[in-house]
Enzyme design. Structure first.
Site, PDB file in Angstrom:
ATOM      1  N   ASP A  14       0.816  -1.884  -0.188  1.00 21.98           N
ATOM      2  CA  ASP A  14      -0.195  -0.104   0.114  1.00 21.98           C
ATOM      3  C   ASP A  14       1.143   1.120  -0.070  1.00 21.98           C
ATOM      4  O   ASP A  14       0.428   2.668   1.054  1.00 21.98           O
ATOM      5  CB  ASP A  14      -1.533   0.096   0.967  1.00 21.98           C
ATOM      6  CG  ASP A  14      -2.083  -1.316   1.700  1.00 21.98           C
ATOM      7  OD1 ASP A  14      -1.872  -1.477   0.675  1.00 21.98           O
ATOM      8  OD2 ASP A  14      -1.997  -1.573   2.893  1.00 21.98           O
ATOM      9  N   GLU A 220     -11.415  -0.081  -4.081  1.00 18.99           N
ATOM     10  CA  GLU A 220     -11.170   0.357  -2.371  1.00 18.99           C
ATOM     11  C   GLU A 220      -8.695   1.078  -3.321  1.00 18.99           C
ATOM     12  O   GLU A 220      -9.016   1.248  -4.880  1.00 18.99           O
ATOM     13  CB  GLU A 220      -9.972  -0.579  -1.274  1.00 18.99           C
ATOM     14  CG  GLU A 220      -9.221  -1.614  -2.231  1.00 18.99           C
ATOM     15  CD  GLU A 220      -8.183  -3.017  -0.642  1.00 18.99           C
ATOM     16  OE1 GLU A 220      -9.400  -3.025  -0.184  1.00 18.99           O
ATOM     17  OE2 GLU A 220      -8.221  -3.866  -1.330  1.00 18.99           O
TER      18      GLU A 220
HETATM   19  O1  FUB Z   1      -3.244  -3.624   3.538  1.00 20.13           O
HETATM   20  C1  FUB Z   1      -4.998  -3.954   4.248  1.00 20.13           C
HETATM   21  C2  FUB Z   1      -5.371  -2.885   2.758  1.00 20.13           C
HETATM   22  O2  FUB Z   1      -5.503  -3.958   1.957  1.00 20.13           O
HETATM   23  C3  FUB Z   1      -5.079  -2.097   2.642  1.00 20.13           C
HETATM   24  O3  FUB Z   1      -5.972  -0.836   3.519  1.00 20.13           O
HETATM   25  C4  FUB Z   1      -6.289  -1.897   1.118  1.00 20.13           C
HETATM   26  O4  FUB Z   1      -5.872  -0.929   0.447  1.00 20.13           O
HETATM   27  C5  FUB Z   1      -5.547  -3.683   0.291  1.00 20.13           C
HETATM   28  O5  FUB Z   1      -4.450  -2.908   0.315  1.00 20.13           O
END
Ligand code: FUB
Length: 321
Positions: A14, A220
């Protein structure tokens, strides 16, 4: 430029990336083996601290500045430090992070530092009215905007019009998909200055992307950058594992879907940052090749990003090496 893994010493994911004081700083999630079985809620992403990484040049080694914030030092902490981002204003660095509170509800918190490499001191409470995950903070004409949200384990389906629902609800297949959110930050950078607004992505006919369109709809991993005066909103499609983007003339949108930045990588998620440095554009993201496909142990990766003559982004192969 050949794609390369940035930090073989540890599992990080991320990446948010910024240039501060002429150096490139990476703000990643710090993956670890917690033994929690994989599920659709993302419980296996049980991270408990953040490191800051930096680079003096794009091909130089990555410097690890160590732990800059630990879950045990955050007063409202429950568990799971997920994606974060950092913004600079008036001599201070603000780290925005996703974390579950003691009731297992995700909110967005803020921690403040005097230097880009921390340490970051957390505020006693999360941002008022914040929910879900994956903050990306973007400065434009002196204002700071936060883009946020994530489906499934990111809990965005539990909210409508910024209010918690009694139970999670997804739209019907032909209805507009659940949008990510955009909100302007207060002058002190510690709160929202307004109610979060839906960030609407339209298809080529001017209609909002539908819930059934999981090849293109937001899931996301919001990121925002500007290219030739246009706003480029990029994001992960989650269960179809791509990074896509949409453009607009306004930071609040509406945005129009444009295409795929990155095809699926090895691993379930990918999540990224796009940044220009010294006249070239780069995509930072993650995959699970070094952990042999363990989806919760992800590794940071860097590759060059290029535009076509019509300002669209050239698609990158997720398995390119
Ligand atoms: O790293 C945890 C979660 O997984 C992140 O917040 C999302 O975007 C995904 O990458």
């Amino acid at each position: 430029m050949k794609a390369r893994y940035l930090f073989p010493n540890d599992y990080m994911a991320d990446p948010a990336v910024h240039i501060f004081n002429g150096k490139l700083y990476i703000y990643p999630s710090h993956d670890r083996e917690s033994g929690i079985p994989e599920n659709d809620n993302g419980d296996h992403f049980d991270m408990k601290d953040y490191h800051v990484l930096s680079m003096n040049d794009i091909d130089s080694d990555v410097i690890d500045h160590g732990v800059v914030l630990d879950v045990k030092d955050i007063p409202w902490a429950g568990r799971q430090l997920w994606d974060s981002d950092v913004a600079f204003k008036n001599g201070k660095y603000y780290l925005y992070f996703s974390m579950k509170d003691k009731n297992d509800i995700f909110h967005i918190g803020v921690a403040v530092a005097d230097k880009p490499e921390g340490p970051f001191i957390p505020q006693p409470d999360p941002i008022r009215g914040s929910y879900s995950i994956d903050p990306c903070v973007f400065e434009d004409n002196g204002e700071f905007y936060m883009y946020f949200g994530g489906l499934w384990g990111g809990q965005l389906q539990r909210y409508r019009d910024n209010k918690a629902l009694e139970s999670a609800a997804f739209p019907a297949d032909n209805e507009p998909t659940i949008p990510s959110r955009v909100v302007r930050l207060s002058n002190d950078m510690l709160q929202f200055a307004e109610e979060p607004r839906p960030l609407v992505i339209l298809d080529e006919h001017g209609n909002p992307l539908t819930n059934a369109d999981n090849e293109r709809r937001f899931f996301e991993a919001s990121w925002m950058h500007k290219y030739k005066g246009k706003y480029y909103f990029s994001y992960s499609t989650g269960d179809t594992h791509k990074l896509c983007y949409a453009t607009s003339d306004n930071p609040y949108g509406p945005f129009t879907y444009k295409g795929v930045i990155l095809t699926p990588v090895i691993g379930w998620t990918t999540h990224h940052a796009i940044i220009e440095w010294k006249g070239k554009w780069y995509l930072f993201h993650h995959d699970c090749v070094p952990s042999n496909g363990l989806t919760w142990l992800r590794s940071l990766k860097l590759t060059e990003l290029q535009y076509n003559d019509d300002d669209t982004i050239k698609t990158i192969e997720g398995t390119e090496n």
